[in-house]
Design an enzyme around this catalytic site. Structure first.
Site, PDB file in Angstrom:
ATOM      1  N   ASN A 100      38.362  17.667  52.035  1.00  0.00           N
ATOM      2  CA  ASN A 100      37.859  18.954  50.624  1.00  0.00           C
ATOM      3  C   ASN A 100      38.984  18.228  49.384  1.00  0.00           C
ATOM      4  O   ASN A 100      40.246  18.131  49.577  1.00  0.00           O
ATOM      5  CB  ASN A 100      37.968  20.041  51.454  1.00  0.00           C
ATOM      6  CG  ASN A 100      38.380  20.875  50.119  1.00  0.00           C
ATOM      7  OD1 ASN A 100      37.416  21.360  49.006  1.00  0.00           O
ATOM      8  ND2 ASN A 100      38.604  22.595  50.490  1.00  0.00           N
ATOM      9  N   GLY A 101      37.845  18.344  48.890  1.00  0.00           N
ATOM     10  CA  GLY A 101      39.438  17.950  47.384  1.00  0.00           C
ATOM     11  C   GLY A 101      38.585  16.732  46.450  1.00  0.00           C
ATOM     12  O   GLY A 101      37.513  16.884  46.945  1.00  0.00           O
ATOM     13  N   GLU A 484      31.324  40.171  32.262  1.00  0.00           N
ATOM     14  CA  GLU A 484      31.045  40.193  33.514  1.00  0.00           C
ATOM     15  C   GLU A 484      29.444  40.671  33.651  1.00  0.00           C
ATOM     16  O   GLU A 484      29.011  40.031  34.783  1.00  0.00           O
ATOM     17  CB  GLU A 484      31.737  41.022  34.228  1.00  0.00           C
ATOM     18  CG  GLU A 484      32.047  41.756  36.127  1.00  0.00           C
ATOM     19  CD  GLU A 484      32.062  40.331  36.665  1.00  0.00           C
ATOM     20  OE1 GLU A 484      33.174  38.793  36.539  1.00  0.00           O
ATOM     21  OE2 GLU A 484      31.363  40.005  38.011  1.00  0.00           O
ATOM     22  N   LYS A 488      27.178  37.883  36.634  1.00  0.00           N
ATOM     23  CA  LYS A 488      26.371  38.022  37.505  1.00  0.00           C
ATOM     24  C   LYS A 488      25.066  37.784  37.430  1.00  0.00           C
ATOM     25  O   LYS A 488      24.211  37.593  37.781  1.00  0.00           O
ATOM     26  CB  LYS A 488      26.712  39.600  37.462  1.00  0.00           C
ATOM     27  CG  LYS A 488      27.184  40.112  39.391  1.00  0.00           C
ATOM     28  CD  LYS A 488      28.102  40.093  39.678  1.00  0.00           C
ATOM     29  CE  LYS A 488      28.923  38.773  39.263  1.00  0.00           C
ATOM     30  NZ  LYS A 488      30.210  38.367  40.109  1.00  0.00           N
TER      31      LYS A 488
HETATM   32  C1  AGP Z   1      31.974  35.508  40.850  1.00  0.00           C
HETATM   33  O1  AGP Z   1      30.503  35.685  40.493  1.00  0.00           O
HETATM   34  C2  AGP Z   1      32.468  33.845  40.619  1.00  0.00           C
HETATM   35  N1  AGP Z   1      31.133  33.822  41.974  1.00  0.00           N
HETATM   36  C3  AGP Z   1      33.544  33.238  40.166  1.00  0.00           C
HETATM   37  O2  AGP Z   1      33.712  33.425  38.662  1.00  0.00           O
HETATM   38  C4  AGP Z   1      34.867  33.684  40.754  1.00  0.00           C
HETATM   39  O3  AGP Z   1      34.906  34.609  40.132  1.00  0.00           O
HETATM   40  C5  AGP Z   1      35.796  32.807  39.999  1.00  0.00           C
HETATM   41  O4  AGP Z   1      35.594  30.771  41.317  1.00  0.00           O
HETATM   42  C6  AGP Z   1      37.207  32.682  40.857  1.00  0.00           C
HETATM   43  O5  AGP Z   1      37.552  33.227  42.451  1.00  0.00           O
HETATM   44  P1  AGP Z   1      38.931  33.981  43.079  1.00  0.00           P
HETATM   45  O6  AGP Z   1      38.923  35.041  42.628  1.00  0.00           O
HETATM   46  O7  AGP Z   1      38.611  33.629  44.548  1.00  0.00           O
HETATM   47  O8  AGP Z   1      40.450  33.252  42.470  1.00  0.00           O
END
Ligand code: AGP
Length: 611
Positions: A100-101, A484, A488
């Site tokens: 992973n990475g 937001e 969504k």
């Molecule tokens: C949220 O609906 C998303 N899937 C995405 O934007 C998420 O909030 C973002 O990747 C940050 O993730 P985290 O809160 O786990 O850091």
């Protein structure tokens, strides 16, 4: 991003590998695979399938594997399309890895390795790792040296689990830039991206630090630092983890998680407030003991970034210090000016988001004397372990890729944090803080009612049947809420959507308005209601279909809008917690009408552990 697992056990590991991948499928679902080793004579056995884990499970029914050592992977593609040949594990004849990475120097390594006979089968960056490791094995008779040299040749980020065909007793691992932990229990020893993957199997866990690597047998574990020096083993009790693999009677995890929000609101209030109405954050004492900061920087990604934007309105009003909010991927590369007496606040559901973590590390490197605070849903995550304080979100595991309850949990926790600082700054007295806390308690009750009446949101869906996009408008804390709402809708219905500050709409996006552009207007009494209503009329006059989400009584609402969603009135802090609900239902219902995969939308992953 990708989930990795490695297991060495007294028993056949196939079932355990698949179970672990199941709990990590939120990290990516482009393809999945496992590689197992029975004994030195039998060779590596690899089964991989494109698409979700269930395809791998089907394949394993036809072709079960045996062996007490194995590695597994669930993929979110970075390099190379989601095809079987790009799925992990990647292997040579003598060894196999999951990764992973991102390996940044993969192109140069590939060219070099090809010249020495490597036969690449995939388009991935990861496939250079087994070929490089194999090459180093021919150059160093000492296998520790060979693995260390392999790691030191790689540039970029990795969490790796690996095994060698001649040695069924040893599981290799390494971590730099991507999360990885070791765990052990009566059934064996594990290497995993996420503690959830080994919940139920492991009693003890050890979180690897940056640059650490090593190998484990069933009896002994060896961990080294980047120089190859031994590191003391720090096993700790496995944290209690709530398993959330059950959707109950809900059609989707997202719907279940939407319905969990009143419980989450109450849990947060219970954790951080007492009967006298005072607020206390036990895992972040410095908030209460230190002098207030002269500046706050908030850094996050995606939905968490939107929560931070809302908190800026709350904090600046009462704390009267500048609050800067930035997306982590920009903050970490823009050479930010930080200064003294500054608190860094990071927000993250997962606590493993690569950009947010790197932003935190940059801040700590630049100003180690400043304090750092994480708002996070995963208390044992990398972000939390590297921060001075934690405000835990108590949302419980969030499985739906589109964040709902973790987002509103962030809003609730941020509201309490803002109230606490407002009180310390004497901008609000105890009675006023108590009143606001009560309004937050009422928000949980209001959301209960909205959830019971959620059928009222169904009528919104048909407005989107011919839509070519959507616009979401709001002012004040409703502006980030508009962002937001749009995110969504994009994430799960694949419809283009924009969130805009309502006052900015005339400066460009109004050109998009026509009868097939639904415009969702967030008009709440707390936040510049009259001005938002004027903006509504401006788009309405140009033929847009208007969905009005408001706490105005019906009799006071503008006429001739296409749909009105009435919600209970909140106060300056609680209003966004209530108004989030119709936005979540709107995106959920539109996605269902379009037949998209609500919980695992295309191209996304829940935990973004690569930059
Ligand atoms: C949220 O609906 C998303 N899937 C995405 O934007 C998420 O909030 C973002 O990747 C940050 O993730 P985290 O809160 O786990 O850091």
């Amino acid at each position: 991003m990708c989930g990795i697992i490695g297991i060495i056990s007294h028993n056949n590991v196939q079932h355990m590998l698949v179970q672990a991948l199941k709990t990590m499928e939120y990290r990516g679902y482009d393809s999945a695979g496992i590689c197992m080793l029975e004994d030195a004579a039998s060779g590596l056995k690899n089964v991989k399938e494109k698409g979700k884990l269930q395809h791998l499970q089907q394949a394993l029914k036809q072709q079960p594997l045996t062996g007490n050592l194995g590695i597994g992977h669930t993929r979110w593609a970075t390099h190379g399309k989601p095809e079987v040949r790009n799925a992990h594990p990647h292997q040579t004849a003598t060894l196999a890895i999951v990764h992973n990475g991102i390996i940044e120097n993969h192109q140069a390594l590939r060219t070099e390795l090809q010249q020495t006979g490597a036969n690449f089968l995939s388009d991935t960056d990861s496939e250079v790792i087994p070929w490089l490791w194999q090459q180093q094995r021919t150059q160093f008779s000492n296998e520790k040296e060979a693995f260390l040299h392999t790691l030191n040749t790689l540039k970029g980020a990795y969490a790796i689990a690996g095994l060698q065909a001649h040695d069924p007793d040893k599981l290799w691992f390494a971590r730099r830039g991507s999360p990885l932990l070791l765990a052990r229990g009566s059934s064996g020893v594990f290497v995993a991206s996420d503690a959830l993957a080994v919940a139920g199997e492991a009693d003890e866990v050890m979180y690897l630090q940056e640059g650490e690597w090593g190998w484990t047998t069933l009896e002994d574990t060896y961990v080294f630092d980047v120089q190859g020096k031994s590191v003391a083993l720090k096993w700790q009790a496995m944290p209690h983890m709530v398993s959330a693999t059950d959707k109950g009677d809900y059609a989707h995890y997202m719907l279940k998680e939407i319905h969990e929000q009143p419980r989450v609101y109450r849990d947060i209030l219970h954790a951080y407030t007492d009967v006298s109405g005072s607020v206390h954050f036990p895992q972040a004492d410095f908030i209460h003991n230190d002098t207030l900061p002269k500046r706050i920087i908030m850094v996050a990604c995606g939905t968490s970034y939107h929560a931070a934007l809302t908190a800026r309105y709350w904090l600046e009003r009462y704390l009267k210090v500048p609050v800067e909010v930035d997306v982590a991927s920009e903050f970490r590369y823009r050479d930010p000016v930080i200064g003294d007496h500054t608190w860094l606040i990071t927000l993250s559901q997962s606590g493993e988001t690569a950009d947010t973590l790197e932003a935190l590390r940059l801040f700590k490197r630049r100003t180690p004397h400043n304090k750092t605070l994480a708002f996070c849903n995963v208390p044992h995550s990398s972000l939390v372990r590297e921060s001075d304080g934690l405000i835990e979100l108590y949302a419980g595991p969030e499985i739906g890729v589109a964040s709902t309850k973790a987002y509103t949990a962030q809003l609730m926790a941020l509201a309490l944090f803002s109230l606490q600082l407002a009180q310390q700054n004497q901008a609000l007295d105890t009675k006023e803080v108590q009143q606001h806390i009560q309004a937050l308690q009422y928000a949980a009750d209001h959301v209960d009612v909205l959830l019971q009446e959620s059928h009222q949101f169904d009528m919104l869906t048909q407005i989107f049947s011919h839509a070519h996009g959507a616009l979401f408008l709001g002012r004040g804390p409703c502006y980030p809420l508009a962002l937001e709402g749009a995110l969504k809708l994009k994430e799960i219905s694949y419809l283009h959507a924009e969130g805009y500050a309502a006052g900015e709409m005339k400066h460009g996006p109004i050109a998009l308005v026509d009868k097939n552009l639904p415009v969702v207007v967030l008009a709440l009494r707390q936040y510049h209601l009259d001005k938002v209503i004027s903006n509504l009329h401006e788009v309405q006059a140009r033929g847009a279909k208007i969905i009005l989400i408001t706490d105005l009584p019906k009799s006071e609402c503008p006429q001739d809008v296409d749909a009105i969603v009435n919600i209970p009135e909140g106060d300056f802090f609680s209003a966004p917690l209530i108004a989030s609900i119709p936005l979540q239902f709107l995106s959920y219902n539109v996605a269902r009408s379009k037949g998209t995969d609500v919980d695992q939308p295309r191209n996304l992953a829940k935990s973004v552990t690569v930059e």
